[in-house]
Design an enzyme around this catalytic site. Structure first.
Site, PDB file in Angstrom:
ATOM      1  N   ASN A  77       0.847  -1.183   0.000  1.00  0.00           N
ATOM      2  CA  ASN A  77       0.000   0.000   0.000  1.00  0.00           C
ATOM      3  C   ASN A  77       0.888   1.240   0.000  1.00  0.00           C
ATOM      4  O   ASN A  77       1.814   1.340   0.818  1.00  0.00           O
ATOM      5  CB  ASN A  77      -0.890   0.036   1.251  1.00  0.00           C
ATOM      6  N   GLU A  78       0.649   2.132  -0.908  1.00  0.00           N
ATOM      7  CA  GLU A  78       1.331   3.428  -0.950  1.00  0.00           C
ATOM      8  C   GLU A  78       2.845   3.299  -0.724  1.00  0.00           C
ATOM      9  O   GLU A  78       3.428   3.968   0.135  1.00  0.00           O
ATOM     10  CB  GLU A  78       0.716   4.390   0.068  1.00  0.00           C
TER      11      GLU A  78
HETATM   12  O1  AHR Z   1      -7.869   6.291   3.180  1.00  0.00           O
HETATM   13  C1  AHR Z   1      -7.153   6.635   4.310  1.00  0.00           C
HETATM   14  C2  AHR Z   1      -5.662   6.361   4.167  1.00  0.00           C
HETATM   15  O2  AHR Z   1      -5.124   7.169   3.173  1.00  0.00           O
HETATM   16  C3  AHR Z   1      -5.279   4.977   3.726  1.00  0.00           C
HETATM   17  O3  AHR Z   1      -5.225   4.095   4.789  1.00  0.00           O
HETATM   18  C4  AHR Z   1      -3.937   5.155   3.140  1.00  0.00           C
HETATM   19  O4  AHR Z   1      -3.659   4.213   2.153  1.00  0.00           O
HETATM   20  C5  AHR Z   1      -3.967   6.558   2.610  1.00  0.00           C
HETATM   21  O5  AHR Z   1      -2.853   7.279   2.980  1.00  0.00           O
END
Ligand code: AHR
Length: 956
Positions: free
Chosen positions: A371-372
């Site tokens: 993720n990210e």
């Molecule tokens: O959607 C909230 C957060 O935003 C998520 O957990 C993350 O992936 C992003 O930074």
């Protein structure tokens, strides 16, 4: 692509009975016979992670908070208290001396003091900011209990804060040792005024001196779907948007702050009592993990969507990256997780899934690695983490599409996830054109998170203006469904009493929930989506609308129109390409005060109007109110076929299983199929690339010019073979070089029917091309695999420049009248144009470039400075500079494809990574610009001339 021009259009007005319609200031033209892309089953979806109590206290229907007594390691356990009645006495404490299981050693102990006749002593749980109790509803309570000095029944009740009992039921006699009890308790007509209720488990009169231990306590109302876990109103709301996918389980929740607090999926499956739970330190509360991996997969499945499974990838929010030599166990964990989701029941983790109640595999087609990961500045994602996961997943599960969370260079992901948050709705409105510039041959895009973040304290949901911005962006994502395979607003859910993210889709408390304006936008798009994206062009004096149109297999046309402005816009709709158009349709509009928002106490302030009947037809006008999102539907009949990209280099990939590495090509002058890749020789790549032109006859038919043999077109001969032949001039010759597209086999790709030989379609047979008839007289007319042999996937060409430019030293002059004495040069490392007369011997080399094969793609070109041979022209932030070149993105940004210039003059230089942007001079500087995009340099005036350059003798 949606073209917005400033030309005024005068149109006749067809008024809708009963509605005052102003004269149209714009025209929206739809062609319902052609489609530019197919929408994806995954087009709109949800991301669900445990943020804002979305899951723990939200989608997990359990009313009891701190069900396993571990939250905050508090003694006595938080959310629990002792209750006594009739003068009874007792106290509670945390007790780890009599563990229920190794994973759950913490129990709530109630020590009963006095509990005589007319008395009771028990424990109460106050739930997640209250307990919702509904009338005429049966609740199910399950819990583990152990008793000492007592073997009578236990009583479970739902009570108001004042002690009013709304439902109660008793277990059978307890037996001393740990045992699981289940009771059903039903409420009557009476229901509490608010959520200040509690769940009570008590020892009825007669328990003086007893001790009671409790653990894993669950009380649920009737739930959604089949797994007995999911809160109904929240699931119903999310399902009503007709999601195609759920990106689960995160988000930051997947990652955790540390390796110990990541979503460690193996600890979230199996019986609840064997799940240790974990501190959700991404968002600051305890997770029992009773909503574990299976529940996340169920959420998707039971809403009719597919799970898009996010896999932990060795990076945590505190910046820890797992070193390469320690990563393999995490890769194996991900493979096991995939096996849990889709493996056969005779595999170890497939068997566990069956044991957990879901023998059938889940419909997982996409997995996301991390993720990210753009937050990981160490380079480990591109360096080894993504490659290790990607290779292992592709080896074990070649059918899966692998999503990267940020662009990578070491592998080619199937999909790249992009996240967009912004406070300003106008920023998203501008994003309505964002994907028009994306490569059609690169990875697809998942917009796994996006939202206008204009929430406010006390209300976790946003305004109508935010929703309007998102809707504008959604029209662009829909129009570019060939690039954007899916998008999910984030986050989906928020408890109004405890939220960590400012703006969310749906707000809820312990009893009810409501949709934000953004929620209604999601529903307007999700529930109104056809399979085919129709060309829609908006012209007129008011270019501020964002528009998309799709058509379903049943002929329903769905038009979404977003008006972000403060004035109503009247538009005439012109519908072409149908054999019949319904004279009535429906319209539903979301509009109001742009600053308005919904809330738990005022849930319906902003809500779309119910669909109502309106007059439609080949031409009709509609007024789109200020600050509005409208969905308009009507029906059409007649064929719908793929539109081919005129002027673009295109390849046609074979779809027949076993031959999918082959593309339509020419060999000599014969039409064939050939195995071609981006690494093939220049000639082979050119031989498998065709430039699409309008064909003869019907406007929806096309001709395919060979890139290898410019001037030669795929042509059907009298004996039904296909050759690359110079374009004839007679009508018969033009028809022989014209093909009319139809939807391919199983609704995918394109089939090409010969205009000259109706009923005969371009077919590959033994690697040679024919115009074939499934039941004709020749050997290639055989019916075997005919449908799939006549279906091709349209792809960006292997050779991206449609004109050849000689390599070597050149200078370049604009073709714009008044500027033809100028020349392209660099000055202080910025590209600009200057009059030739101003250049002297020192500066002439700055206006001279060596044209070399493209640094990122040799079918295009790069420009090396004569004066600084280690520097190339490169765009950065839309402006063109002279930069030292690197690899990856740098090389990409320094590569331009050659396309014909305006009116046959010179060459237009297309940015390879942004195909709608071309090298343009504007106010003395040089940019990559589009024809009418959001930047000043995108101004349409003289755009074509400003992007056309003559190649002239080197000045330097
Ligand atoms: O959607 C909230 C957060 O935003 C998520 O957990 C993350 O992936 C992003 O930074």
């Amino acid at each position: 692509m949606l073209a917005i021009t400033a030309a005024a259009v005068a149109t006749p007005l067809l008024t809708v009975p009963g509605a005052a319609v102003a004269a149209p200031t714009s025209t929206l033209s739809l062609d319902v016979s052609r489609y530019t892309a197919q929408t994806n089953p995954t087009q709109w979806g949800h991301i669900v992670e445990d943020i804002n109590h979305s899951v723990e206290g939200g989608l997990d229907a359990n009313l009891v908070r701190n069900s396993t007594m571990k939250e905050g390691a508090a003694d006595p356990p938080s959310s629990w208290s002792a209750v006594t009645g009739g003068g009874g006495t007792g106290s509670i404490a945390l007790d780890t001396s009599v563990p229920l299981t190794a994973a759950n050693p913490d129990a709530l102990r109630l020590d009963v003091g006095q509990d005589g006749a007319g008395q009771r002593v028990g424990v109460a749980n106050t739930g997640f900011y209250g307990v919702g109790v509904a009338a005429d509803t049966t609740y199910t309570a399950t819990f583990f209990a152990r008793t000492a000095r007592y073997t009578g029944p236990l009583r479970v009740s739902l009570e108001g804060a004042d002690g009013t009992v709304y439902a109660a039921a008793s277990t059978g006699a307890t037996s001393g040792d740990w045992r699981q009890y289940t009771v059903n308790l039903s409420t009557g007509r009476r229901k509490p005024a608010d959520t200040s209720n509690r769940v009570v488990i008590s020892v009825p009169a007669g328990g003086s001196g007893a001790s009671l231990w409790l653990d894993v306590v669950r009380v649920t109302p009737p739930t959604y779907g089949t797994s007995g876990e999911l809160r109904s109103d929240l699931m119903q709301k999310l399902a009503a948007t007709r999601p195609g996918f759920w990106r689960v389980p995160g988000g930051n929740y997947l990652e955790g702050q540390t390796l110990a607090t990541r979503f460690d999926w193996k600890k979230t499956v199996g019986p609840y009592e064997d799940r240790p739970g974990h501190q959700n330190d991404a968002w600051g509360y305890w997770s029992t993990d009773q909503a574990g991996l299976r529940t996340y997969l169920d959420m998707a499945e039971q809403s009719g969507a597919e799970p898009l499974l996010a896999l932990f990838a060795g990076y945590t929010l505190d910046g820890t990256t797992v070193p390469q030599d320690e990563l393999q166990p995490y890769v194996q964990d991900a493979l096991d997780e995939i096996q849990y989701a889709i493996g056969a029941t005779d595999t170890p983790w497939g068997a566990q899934r069956a044991k957990d109640g879901h023998p059938a595999p889940y419909d997982v087609r996409y997995v996301e690695v991390g993720n990210e990961d753009f937050f990981d500045r160490t380079g480990s994602y591109d360096g080894y983490r993504f490659p290790m996961f990607y290779d292992a997943i592709k080896a074990a599960y070649p059918q899966l599409q692998v999503v990267a969370t940020t662009p990578v260079t070491t592998r080619t992901p199937d999909v790249v996830d992009e996240h967009y948050y912004n406070n300003d709705p106008a920023a998203f409105t501008a994003m309505a054109h964002h994907y028009e510039g994306y490569s059609r041959s690169g990875p697809k895009v998942l917009v796994g998170e996006y939202a206008i973040t204009n929430g406010t304290s006390g209300n976790p949901t946003g305004t109508l203006s935010g929703a309007i911005g998102e809707a504008g962006f959604m029209t662009g994502m829909l129009r570019n469904a060939d690039v954007v395979m899916g998008a999910s607003y984030a986050p989906a859910l928020a408890d109004v009493h405890d939220f960590q993210w400012p703006t969310n889709l749906v707000g809820f408390d312990a009893a009810t929930s409501y949709g934000s304006p953004s929620y209604w936008v999601q529903q307007m798009f999700g529930a109104n989506k056809g399979r085919y994206v129709l060309p829609a062009s908006l012209t007129g004096t008011d270019p501020s609308l964002s528009v998309s149109a799709t058509r379903g297999d049943d002929g329903t046309v769905y038009v979404h129109v977003v008006n972000p402005t403060t004035t109503a816009v009247t538009t005439q709709l012109r519908v072409a390409g149908a054999s019949a158009i319904s004279t009535s349709g429906t319209v539903s509009t979301l509009t109001g005060d742009p600053d308005a928002r919904n809330s738990i106490t005022a849930p319906n302030t902003v809500r779309p109007t119910a669909a109502r009947s309106v007059t439609t037809g080949a031409r009709f006008s509609r007024t789109f109110p200020a600050s509005s999102v409208t969905v308009l539907t009507f029906s059409v009949s007649g064929a719908v076929a793929p539109a081919l990209p005129v002027g673009q280099p295109t390849s046609l990939r074979v779809t027949t299983p076993g031959y999918t590495d082959r593309s339509v090509a020419v060999s000599g002058t014969q039409g064939v199929t050939a195995a071609v890749t981006e690494q093939s020789s220049d000639d082979l790549r050119k031989s498998a690339t065709f430039v699409v032109h309008a064909g003869a006859g019907r406007s929806s038919c096309y001709s395919l010019e060979s890139r290898l043999l410019p001037g030669s077109y795929l042509t059907v001969t009298a004996d039904h073979t296909v050759t690359a032949a110079p374009l004839g001039t007679t009508s018969a010759a033009l028809r022989a070089a014209t093909f009319c597209p139809a939807v391919g086999h199983a609704g995918q790709g394109v089939s090409l029917e010969s205009l000259a030989q109706p009923g005969r379609f371009l077919r590959h047979y033994a690697n040679v091309l024919y115009a074939a008839d499934a039941s004709g007289g020749s050997f290639f007319d055989n019916a075997r695999s005919y449908d799939v042999d006549t279906t091709f996937l349209l792809e960006g060409g292997f050779w991206r420049s449609t004109v050849d430019v000689p390599l070597g030293n050149h200078s370049f002059q604009p073709t714009t009248p008044g500027y033809t004495d100028d020349v392209l040069r660099h000055f202080a490392f910025v590209a600009q144009v200057s009059p030739v007369s101003e250049l002297d011997a020192t500066t002439r080399p700055d206006a001279t470039f060596t044209v070399v094969p493209g640094l990122a793609d040799t079918s295009c070109y790069s420009f090396r400075s004569e004066n600084y041979p280690d520097r190339y022209l490169r765009h950065y932030d839309y402006q063109v500079r002279l930069d030292p070149v690197g690899t990856g993105t740098y090389a990409q940004d320094a590569t331009f494809c050659a396309q014909p210039g305006h009116d046959g003059q010179g060459v237009s230089w297309q940015a390879i990574g942004f195909p709608d942007r071309y090298l343009r001079h504007f106010q003395g500087k040089v940019w990559i610009a589009s024809d009418g995009g959001p930047l000043p340099s995108d101004a349409p005036a003289s755009w074509s001339e400003d992007t056309s350059w003559l190649t002239v003798d080197p000045l330097g």
